[in-house]
Enzyme design. Structure first.
Site, PDB file in Angstrom:
ATOM      1  N   GLU A   1      -0.932  -5.407   8.703  1.00 51.99           N
ATOM      2  CA  GLU A   1      -0.088  -4.791   9.729  1.00 51.99           C
ATOM      3  C   GLU A   1      -0.654  -5.022  11.131  1.00 51.99           C
ATOM      4  OE1 GLU A   1       0.506  -0.628   8.880  1.00 51.99           O
ATOM      5  OE2 GLU A   1       1.204  -1.025   6.851  1.00 51.99           O
TER       6      GLU A   1
ATOM      7  N   GLU B   1       9.659  -3.776  10.357  1.00 48.16           N
ATOM      8  CA  GLU B   1      10.009  -2.470   9.782  1.00 48.16           C
ATOM      9  C   GLU B   1      10.565  -1.505  10.829  1.00 48.16           C
ATOM     10  OE1 GLU B   1       7.106  -0.753   7.164  1.00 48.16           O
ATOM     11  OE2 GLU B   1       8.172   1.161   7.048  1.00 48.16           O
TER      12      GLU B   1
ATOM     13  N   ASP C   1       0.842  -1.209   0.000  1.00 46.89           N
ATOM     14  CA  ASP C   1       0.000   0.000   0.000  1.00 46.89           C
ATOM     15  C   ASP C   1       0.874   1.254   0.000  1.00 46.89           C
ATOM     16  OD1 ASP C   1       0.860  -0.122   2.611  1.00 46.89           O
ATOM     17  OD2 ASP C   1      -1.138   0.028   3.517  1.00 46.89           O
ATOM     18  N   SER C   2       2.201   1.077  -0.013  1.00 49.52           N
ATOM     19  CA  SER C   2       3.112   2.192  -0.274  1.00 49.52           C
ATOM     20  C   SER C   2       2.807   2.808  -1.644  1.00 49.52           C
ATOM     21  CB  SER C   2       4.568   1.719  -0.240  1.00 49.52           C
ATOM     22  OG  SER C   2       4.748   0.583  -1.062  1.00 49.52           O
TER      23      SER C   2
ATOM     24  N   LYS D   1      -0.757  -9.444   3.041  1.00 55.09           N
ATOM     25  CA  LYS D   1      -0.002  -8.932   4.196  1.00 55.09           C
ATOM     26  C   LYS D   1      -0.910  -7.986   4.963  1.00 55.09           C
ATOM     27  CE  LYS D   1       3.427  -5.776   3.785  1.00 55.09           C
ATOM     28  NZ  LYS D   1       2.886  -4.638   4.563  1.00 55.09           N
TER      29      LYS D   1
HETATM   30  O1  KIV Z   1       3.511  -1.037   1.619  1.00 55.36           O
HETATM   31  C1  KIV Z   1       4.652  -1.493   1.507  1.00 55.36           C
HETATM   32  O2  KIV Z   1       5.316  -1.339   0.469  1.00 55.36           O
HETATM   33  C2  KIV Z   1       5.214  -2.214   2.638  1.00 55.36           C
HETATM   34  C3  KIV Z   1       6.673  -2.486   2.610  1.00 55.36           C
HETATM   35  C4  KIV Z   1       7.425  -1.237   2.822  1.00 55.36           C
HETATM   36  C5  KIV Z   1       7.054  -3.537   3.580  1.00 55.36           C
HETATM   37  O3  KIV Z   1       4.517  -2.545   3.533  1.00 55.36           O
END
Ligand code: KIV
Length: 267
Positions: free
Chosen positions: A121, A184, A50-51, A119
């Site tokens: 968090e 992280e 989500d980056s 993934k």
């Molecule tokens: O959103 C993302 O790209 C991430 C990575 C930085 C681990 O969670």
């Protein structure tokens, strides 16, 4: 330079089994072309992070990203990947409400997006959400330490130094069934400590060399994102500079009439 791994597809069990045997290289990607290039380069997993809210959409945080947007980017990435595992991020508020919500939305990333895993968090507080997904047959990668979706609660993108909390979070998601966990922005000693404490691979980003693998954001490692440069983001190329120079050369040639030349012209 070490050899690119053989072309056997990476699976969730093979990724997990790499702990202690081989370091894992993970990169984010958000589209077909970049995913294909990363896959051909031999990454073990591609993360549709989500980056993308920051490096693709230009937001200051990942909070505005929607599930439909991650779904769209996941479909693009999946078409470019032959070997790597594709992990798609669950965006903010698509799993925190309830374990039921987590299963529904994680399921969409696999069913409609074609991801192999998701993934999410959070540690102790997300244990039930992780377990519900795993019980539904959805492989989950955890994410502990700095959790960017909680940026306002944490007071910024800061290094996380609470060892007790980190170890409790990692243990909670391991117990709930994750096959790996991103760690992280923690001091290197803590990255090594949490790696020794859990039985699944830790994928570090700003967590030192003691983790079982590393992940970098595609735009950071290639010098494509000028707004913010975290200390841990090693630049392997300056594609941003190369792109600006190439486009400037094109502009100059269009303006002075040297492009298109004879070889670019139909007769
Ligand atoms: O959103 C993302 O790209 C991430 C990575 C930085 C681990 O969670």
């Amino acid at each position: 330079m070490s050899a690119v791994p053989a072309a056997r597809p990476v699976t969730v069990p093979s990724f997990r089994a790499a702990k202690g045997a081989a370091k894992l290289a993970v990169v984010t990607a958000y589209d077909y072309t970049s995913a294909r290039l990363c896959d051909e380069a031999g990454v073990d997993a591609v993360l549709v992070g989500d980056s993308l809210g920051m490096v693709v959409q230009g937001h200051p945080t990942s909070l505005p990203v929607t599930l439909d947007e991650v779904l769209y980017h996941t479909r693009c990435v999946v078409r470019g990947v032959r070997r790597a595992l594709v992990v798609a991020d669950l965006p903010f508020l698509t799993y925190q409400v309830s374990p039921r919500q987590a299963v529904r939305n994680a399921g969409r990333l696999l069913k409609e997006g074609g991801a192999h895993a998701v993934k999410l968090e959070g540690g102790v507080r997300m244990r039930a959400a992780v377990k519900a997904c795993v019980d539904a047959g959805i492989p989950v990668m955890g994410h502990v330490g700095l959790t960017p979706q909680a940026v306002h609660q944490l007071g910024g993108f800061k290094v996380q130094r609470d060892a007790e909390q980190l170890l409790a979070d990692a243990a909670a998601v391991e117990e709930a069934g994750v096959f790996a966990a991103v760690v992280e922005s923690v001091p290197a000693e803590l990255g090594a400590k949490v790696t020794a404490a859990v039985g699944v691979p830790t994928i570090g980003i700003g967590a030192g060399p003691g983790c079982d693998g590393q992940v970098l954001v595609f735009h950071d490692m290639l010098g494509l994102f000028p707004d913010f440069r975290p200390k841990f983001a090693k630049r392997y190329a300056d594609l941003g500079g190369a792109v600006t120079a190439a486009v400037a050369a094109y502009c100059a040639e269009v303006r002075d009439g040297t492009f298109p030349a004879a070889e670019h012209t139909f007769r």
